[in-house]
Design an enzyme around this catalytic site. Structure first.
Site, PDB file in Angstrom:
ATOM      1  N   GLY A 137       0.829  -1.202   0.000  1.00  0.00           N
ATOM      2  CA  GLY A 137       0.000   0.000   0.000  1.00  0.00           C
ATOM      3  C   GLY A 137       0.864   1.252   0.000  1.00  0.00           C
ATOM      4  O   GLY A 137       2.076   1.183   0.191  1.00  0.00           O
ATOM      5  N   GLN A 142       1.192   3.445   2.178  1.00  0.00           N
ATOM      6  CA  GLN A 142       1.848   3.626   3.475  1.00  0.00           C
ATOM      7  C   GLN A 142       2.457   2.322   3.986  1.00  0.00           C
ATOM      8  O   GLN A 142       2.535   2.091   5.195  1.00  0.00           O
ATOM      9  CB  GLN A 142       0.859   4.204   4.501  1.00  0.00           C
ATOM     10  CG  GLN A 142       0.570   5.671   4.309  1.00  0.00           C
ATOM     11  CD  GLN A 142       1.830   6.543   4.451  1.00  0.00           C
ATOM     12  OE1 GLN A 142       2.745   6.210   5.190  1.00  0.00           O
ATOM     13  NE2 GLN A 142       1.865   7.647   3.733  1.00  0.00           N
ATOM     14  N   SER A 143       2.910   1.491   3.076  1.00  0.00           N
ATOM     15  CA  SER A 143       3.476   0.199   3.465  1.00  0.00           C
ATOM     16  C   SER A 143       4.744   0.359   4.306  1.00  0.00           C
ATOM     17  O   SER A 143       5.719   0.990   3.874  1.00  0.00           O
ATOM     18  CB  SER A 143       3.801  -0.589   2.196  1.00  0.00           C
ATOM     19  OG  SER A 143       4.662  -1.667   2.490  1.00  0.00           O
ATOM     20  N   ASN A 144       4.742  -0.239   5.485  1.00  0.00           N
ATOM     21  CA  ASN A 144       5.952  -0.282   6.315  1.00  0.00           C
ATOM     22  C   ASN A 144       7.006  -1.172   5.666  1.00  0.00           C
ATOM     23  O   ASN A 144       8.198  -0.898   5.758  1.00  0.00           O
ATOM     24  CB  ASN A 144       5.619  -0.840   7.702  1.00  0.00           C
ATOM     25  CG  ASN A 144       4.668   0.056   8.463  1.00  0.00           C
ATOM     26  OD1 ASN A 144       4.943   1.244   8.640  1.00  0.00           O
ATOM     27  ND2 ASN A 144       3.539  -0.495   8.894  1.00  0.00           N
ATOM     28  N   CYS A 169       7.484  -1.669   2.434  1.00  0.00           N
ATOM     29  CA  CYS A 169       8.137  -0.977   1.315  1.00  0.00           C
ATOM     30  C   CYS A 169       9.148   0.051   1.832  1.00  0.00           C
ATOM     31  O   CYS A 169      10.245   0.180   1.290  1.00  0.00           O
ATOM     32  CB  CYS A 169       7.091  -0.309   0.425  1.00  0.00           C
ATOM     33  SG  CYS A 169       6.160  -1.525  -0.549  1.00  0.00           S
TER      34      CYS A 169
END
Ligand SMILES: *Cc1c(COP(=O)(O)O)cnc(C)c1O
Length: 344
Positions: free
Chosen positions: A87, A89-91, A93
């Site tokens: 997403g 706001q992917s942690n 990524c």
């Protein structure tokens, strides 16, 4: 992905218990701390928190434990580029982008959502880390993710680069090792504090943390039940996903583990309106834990799981005494883009 990997020319017997390549990237061991005020207030079992929000500063969270293995595999295969997805706001990524910069690898992120003018939270850190980013609207992302990732990998091949794909959340056979090995650390923590917790609770989002913990307690002889509190989808989806990751892990590394002997348990009912959508009670829970214990939970993963744990604790699922452990899987940067939801 496992079909890119050359199988070693040894019999299964010689690689039983073999641990794959690993990089040292996380700040370990992380502390295990009792939440004394909160536990006293609730009057049930003593709640401990495994501070995996302290695996790094900007690397905060669970993904860096898994990426120690996924990125080691990429380097072992001679890759110079990492492709992964999540997403906006992917942690996962964000951790991947920062680690790629640290290791001198190129990073290409496939993000679900639309590009924004002013990046916030994790996305700001992705940009600062110099990641290449491709944005896809949710419908197309869901439909075509595997093709999108494979297409980007091919485009790097055409440029004479070798790209390695890490799936959502680094939850695959390789990433499972992160939390298998975290159980060796937990075992030491329990000896150090002279406790024998019967329950370990974590947020579950792509299943790899839960899979690793479930296999890890078995492998290291920790006598506790692991519970994943799902933050999206439902119990059936996670039972299937976690079992698939475990099966792949057992097969790929010939660990000799009997899948039937692993107890995969999900606590459903705390997703709320959907992934990354949290109600007022979740923001209240974040504020409560922050002011009573000095610990910051996040609205996407850890606060939903923590709230679910407290609710189940009140309903008696974990007994009325003893010790239980909550794994703080990080996520602090995902809070800032939701700042408007707090009421002060
Ligand atoms: C990714 C993530 C989780 C979920 O872990 P999975 O291994 O994907 O199930 C939990 N908490 C935080 C903060 C995360 O970023």
């Amino acid at each position: 992905m496992s079909n890119n990997v050359k199988k070693p020319h040894v019999s299964a017997q010689t690689i039983v218990g073999h641990i794959p390549p690993r990089l040292k990237l996380a700040q370990l061991p992380t502390p295990l701390q009792p939440l004394d005020r909160l536990s006293q207030q609730l009057g049930g079992p003593r709640i401990w928190i495994k501070r995996d929000d302290l695996t790094g500063s900007v690397l905060s969270g669970n993904k860096v434990r898994k990426l120690e293995f996924n990125l080691a595999q990429a380097l072992a295969e001679g890759c110079d580029t990492i492709i992964t997805c999540g997403g906006l706001q992917s942690n996962h990524c964000r951790a991947t982008a920062l680690l790629c910069a640290q290791l001198g690898l190129q990073c290409h992120l496939v993000l679900r959502g639309a590009e924004v003018d002013i990046p916030d939270g994790n996305l700001l850190l992705d940009r600062l880390a110099g990641a290449h980013i491709s944005y896809f609207q949710a419908a197309q992302y869901q439909r075509e993710l595997d093709d999108i990732l494979a297409g980007i990998q091919t485009s790097y091949r055409d440029q004479n680069k070798k790209a390695f794909i890490i799936p959502t959340g680094a939850s695959d056979a390789i990433g499972v090792w992160g939390y298998v090995e975290a159980c060796a650390e937990l075992k030491q923590d329990f000896i150090h504090h002279n406790i024998s917790p019967k329950h370990i609770i974590c947020a579950t989002g792509s299943g790899g943390t839960q899979a690793g913990l479930t296999a890890g307690v078995h492998r290291y002889g920790v006598n506790a039940q692991v519970w994943g509190v799902n933050v999206c989808d439902d119990e059936a989806w996670f039972i299937k996903k976690v079992n698939r990751d475990l099966k792949d892990w057992i097969q790929r590394y010939q660990t000799g583990t009997d899948l039937e002997s692993l107890s995969v348990k999900v606590i459903d009912g705390y997703v709320g309106a959907g992934y990354a959508l949290a109600g007022k009670h979740i923001f209240d829970c974040i504020a409560e834990v922050a002011s009573s214990e000095g610990i910051i939970l996040d609205p996407v993963y850890t606060a939903k799981a923590f709230y679910g744990m407290l609710d189940q604790l009140k309903k008696g699922r974990f007994g009325d005494s003893g010790d239980i452990v909550f794994i703080h899987t990080g996520g602090v940067f995902g809070m800032f883009p939701q700042r408007e939801q707090f009421e002060f």
